[in-house]
Design an enzyme around this catalytic site. Sequence first.
Site, short mmCIF file in Angstrom:
data_model
loop_
_atom_site.label_atom_id
_atom_site.label_comp_id
_atom_site.label_asym_id
_atom_site.label_seq_id
_atom_site.Cartn_x
_atom_site.Cartn_y
_atom_site.Cartn_z
CB SER A 290 -0.88 -0.03 1.26
OG SER A 290 -1.58 1.18 1.39
CE LYS B 168 -4.54 0.04 0.39
NZ LYS B 168 -5.13 -0.81 1.44
CG LEU B 169 -1.17 3.61 -7.00
CD1 LEU B 169 -1.41 4.34 -8.34
CD2 LEU B 169 0.28 3.78 -6.55
CE LYS B 170 -3.85 3.84 2.03
NZ LYS B 170 -5.08 3.31 2.64
CG ASP C 228 -7.65 2.35 0.55
OD1 ASP C 228 -8.80 2.84 0.65
OD2 ASP C 228 -7.07 1.80 1.51
CD GLU D 281 -8.52 -0.92 0.57
OE1 GLU D 281 -7.63 -1.25 -0.25
OE2 GLU D 281 -8.35 -0.92 1.80
CG ASP E 4 -10.40 -0.88 4.89
OD1 ASP E 4 -10.68 -1.32 6.01
OD2 ASP E 4 -9.29 -0.31 4.67
CE LYS F 71 -7.17 -2.21 6.78
NZ LYS F 71 -7.30 -0.74 6.74
N GLY G 191 -4.01 -4.11 6.22
CA GLY G 191 -3.00 -3.78 7.24
C GLY G 191 -3.25 -2.41 7.81
CG LEU H 203 0.63 2.10 8.54
CD1 LEU H 203 0.81 3.58 8.89
CD2 LEU H 203 1.30 1.84 7.18
#
Length: 369
Positions: free
Chosen positions: A136, A162-164, A189, A214, A239, A263, A291, A293
């Site tokens: 991510s 995955k790109l924010k 996301d 996401e 999510d 999660k 996740g 972090l």
Amino acid sequence: MLRIDAAEILLVRLPLKFRFETSFGVQTEKLVPLLVLHGDGVQGLSEGTMEAAPMYREETIAGALNLLREVFLPRVLGRTFANPQAVDAALGSFRGNRMARAMVEMAAWDLWARTLGVPLGTLLGGNKQEVEVGVSLGIQADEAATVEVVGRHVEQGYRRIKLKIKPGWDVQPVQAVREAFPNIRLTVDANSAYTLADSGRLAALDAYDLTYIEQPLAWDDLLDHAELQRRLRTPLCLDESVASAPDARKGLALGAGRVINVKVARVGGHAEARRVHDVAESFGAPVWCGGMLESGVGRAHNIHLSTLPNFRLPGDTSSASRYWATDVVNEALEAKNGLMPVPQGPGIGVTLNRDFIASVSELDEEYRA
Ligand code: OSB
Ligand code: MG
């Protein structure tokens, strides 16, 4: 039998090796609450994934630690349970606060698995020796920086990028990355940053062959996600919106998404995570392990959960060394070619580095019955 004699609440502050920008803010360090449950000479470990401020979901570290001290730990200390599900049931009458309850539940699973001498994944019904993982990646300064950071992680073999994204930073980075890497598995996301009024902008992402988008819309709005999904070809992945198996059932039945990010702490622990996994499977929907972090403790829990069969898409549990110069556990959790080995040994298969924890400790409390 699962005996709980004592508990430790630890809190450590770890500097992140990268600047992590999402639609809700920038993070450069991580406050990590840890719970250690002691019983019959064995320790069970868990990690809280709530944050100092309620930006991702509503829970906070301060609120969770207080609930542990005042409400949850008194319900389990000095007691003997048949299994971790019985620990979960002892906290089952409390509303919400699932990340806080999950700290107790997940430590109980680890304690139980260590008592039985088996890896947690095996106990949960998993059967993999390694799990597929992606990364991510936070919002970068510009397209060139995005393509560069993606390239570094593609080279390392990560199975999905995955790109924010956020309003004003969505189609541009996706287009740049897709042009540079036509064949990678790519997702985005938004962490709830959009509304239905943005559906045109989000539909433009249909052109880039994303595996899913996401959580584009509000954290608690399944209805709008269902409307958005009708307007898009790309599957939506939920999510924030899924805090339980019933939430997963409602989301999938409404067509609010076709994929679920599980999660374990967000849904209240391993027992509920497995129920979410099973509900999704009954809809034919794949899940993957998200996740927050995590330090090595939460990361190890994630890896074990990911061994269940319907975790059919790569998770976010990338190498611990991406995040931390030194981790709170002694064992290295490193992916190779996008495959994360499941830590062997009983329970979650990691042990606390007590000397390092003492050196970065913000809080160290012990409770007994
Ligand atoms: O939405 O998945 C998310 C981190 C913090 C809060 C929310 C999210 C994330 C991530 C990071 O995407 C995943 C990881 O590398 O652990
Ligand atoms: Mg997310």
